[in-house]
Design a protein around this motif. Sequence first.
Motif, PDB file in Angstrom:
ATOM      1  N   ASN A  27      15.819   9.875 -14.892  1.00 30.76           N
ATOM      2  CA  ASN A  27      15.773   8.513 -14.377  1.00 30.76           C
ATOM      3  C   ASN A  27      16.839   8.364 -13.302  1.00 30.76           C
ATOM      4  O   ASN A  27      18.016   8.662 -13.533  1.00 30.76           O
ATOM      5  CB  ASN A  27      16.038   7.552 -15.534  1.00 30.76           C
ATOM      6  N   VAL A  29      18.194   5.778 -11.908  1.00 35.85           N
ATOM      7  CA  VAL A  29      19.237   4.767 -12.136  1.00 35.85           C
ATOM      8  C   VAL A  29      20.318   5.337 -13.057  1.00 35.85           C
ATOM      9  O   VAL A  29      21.524   5.160 -12.828  1.00 35.85           O
ATOM     10  CB  VAL A  29      18.618   3.490 -12.721  1.00 35.85           C
ATOM     11  N   VAL A  74      18.149   2.943  -4.053  1.00 35.56           N
ATOM     12  CA  VAL A  74      17.257   3.174  -5.196  1.00 35.56           C
ATOM     13  C   VAL A  74      16.355   1.971  -5.398  1.00 35.56           C
ATOM     14  O   VAL A  74      15.134   2.093  -5.558  1.00 35.56           O
ATOM     15  CB  VAL A  74      18.083   3.446  -6.466  1.00 35.56           C
ATOM     16  N   SER A  78      12.080   2.276  -4.746  1.00 33.72           N
ATOM     17  CA  SER A  78      11.456   2.723  -5.985  1.00 33.72           C
ATOM     18  C   SER A  78      10.179   1.973  -6.328  1.00 33.72           C
ATOM     19  O   SER A  78       9.625   2.165  -7.397  1.00 33.72           O
ATOM     20  CB  SER A  78      12.424   2.570  -7.158  1.00 33.72           C
ATOM     21  N   LEU A  84       8.041  -0.896 -10.656  1.00 32.78           N
ATOM     22  CA  LEU A  84       9.141  -0.006 -10.336  1.00 32.78           C
ATOM     23  C   LEU A  84       8.930   1.361 -10.971  1.00 32.78           C
ATOM     24  O   LEU A  84       8.465   1.481 -12.097  1.00 32.78           O
ATOM     25  CB  LEU A  84      10.448  -0.601 -10.845  1.00 32.78           C
ATOM     26  N   ASN A  85       9.289   2.393 -10.233  1.00 37.56           N
ATOM     27  CA  ASN A  85       9.149   3.750 -10.746  1.00 37.56           C
ATOM     28  C   ASN A  85      10.456   4.478 -10.477  1.00 37.56           C
ATOM     29  O   ASN A  85      10.799   4.756  -9.341  1.00 37.56           O
ATOM     30  CB  ASN A  85       7.987   4.455 -10.040  1.00 37.56           C
ATOM     31  N   PHE A  86      11.201   4.756 -11.546  1.00 38.56           N
ATOM     32  CA  PHE A  86      12.513   5.375 -11.375  1.00 38.56           C
ATOM     33  C   PHE A  86      12.503   6.853 -11.726  1.00 38.56           C
ATOM     34  O   PHE A  86      13.552   7.467 -11.846  1.00 38.56           O
ATOM     35  CB  PHE A  86      13.546   4.658 -12.250  1.00 38.56           C
ATOM     36  N   THR A  88      12.287  10.823 -11.316  1.00 40.27           N
ATOM     37  CA  THR A  88      12.507  11.771 -10.229  1.00 40.27           C
ATOM     38  C   THR A  88      11.730  13.049 -10.515  1.00 40.27           C
ATOM     39  O   THR A  88      11.594  13.471 -11.655  1.00 40.27           O
ATOM     40  CB  THR A  88      13.988  12.126 -10.089  1.00 40.27           C
TER      41      THR A  88
ATOM     42  N   ASN B  37      13.630  13.821  -4.801  1.00 41.03           N
ATOM     43  CA  ASN B  37      13.878  12.446  -4.395  1.00 41.03           C
ATOM     44  C   ASN B  37      15.024  12.464  -3.383  1.00 41.03           C
ATOM     45  O   ASN B  37      16.064  13.077  -3.635  1.00 41.03           O
ATOM     46  CB  ASN B  37      14.263  11.638  -5.633  1.00 41.03           C
TER      47      ASN B  37
END
Lengths: 172, 111
Positions: A27, A29, A74, A78, A84-86, A88, B37
Amino acid sequence: MEFTAILFYVFAILTIGSASIMVFSKNIVHSAFALMFTLIGVAAIYVLLYADFLAATQLLVYVGGILILILFGVMLTSQESAKLNFKTVTVNVVPASILSVTALVLLTYVFTTTQWASRNLETPQETVEILGTMLMSDYLLPFIIAGVLLLIAIIGSILMATRLNSKPTESN
Amino acid sequence: MEPSFLQWLADPGLSHFLILSAILFSLGIMAVLSKRNVIMVLMGVELILNSANINFIAFSRFTDLSLDGHMIGLFVIIVAAAEAAVALAIVLNAYKRFKTINLDDISMLKG
């Protein structure tokens, strides 16, 4: 074991642990917040090395500035179709692990086998006044160039970020 | 061998800080190479810059580099701040254009 040694290991474990959480978390975040603890740990390592001004600068610039920028990045990038898509994506895990472990082993080998020309540790003193004097004498030109660089970076990022609002069809 | 290693562990010197920075460097390399990313790649670059800074300041404490190492570390922090601002502006532009920040999907030279 001295108190300094205990402090060193506490902050080293904090730094390395949160850095590995940052790298291996799924994630983004969580990664950003782990990066915050890494930067705070690095600032504490600076304090252990008697670099008081640099530790304060690290806290102000990295934790207070760059990390906030990264969190804004971010948040702004995102969104995927209104949610929202966190997550990776991780690719190339095996080659990257091989390369980083190789770098780690080589660096550790070099660092531990070299006889560094060390000196007797003198009693440390405050670095702020000396650094200020050096900035105004020996390092005057790099200081001014750094100011110009920051100005260019500010103007460039404002230009690039405000072009977001213009229509993509009218280039130039 | 064992008692001397324990003694080496109990007294943090130059090589301890250098090994700490080597571990941070390899973690940063790992993040840059394996994440797709853009922002994760940026965070890996920050990690690498921090490990280089630890090296500079450790040498400035333990060798004759004196306060010049602090100066170089200061300039590294300045350049890292400028780099982060410009890179995030570029990332926002790329997201606006491509609707993604996955590095493998951003492959057109002229969008």
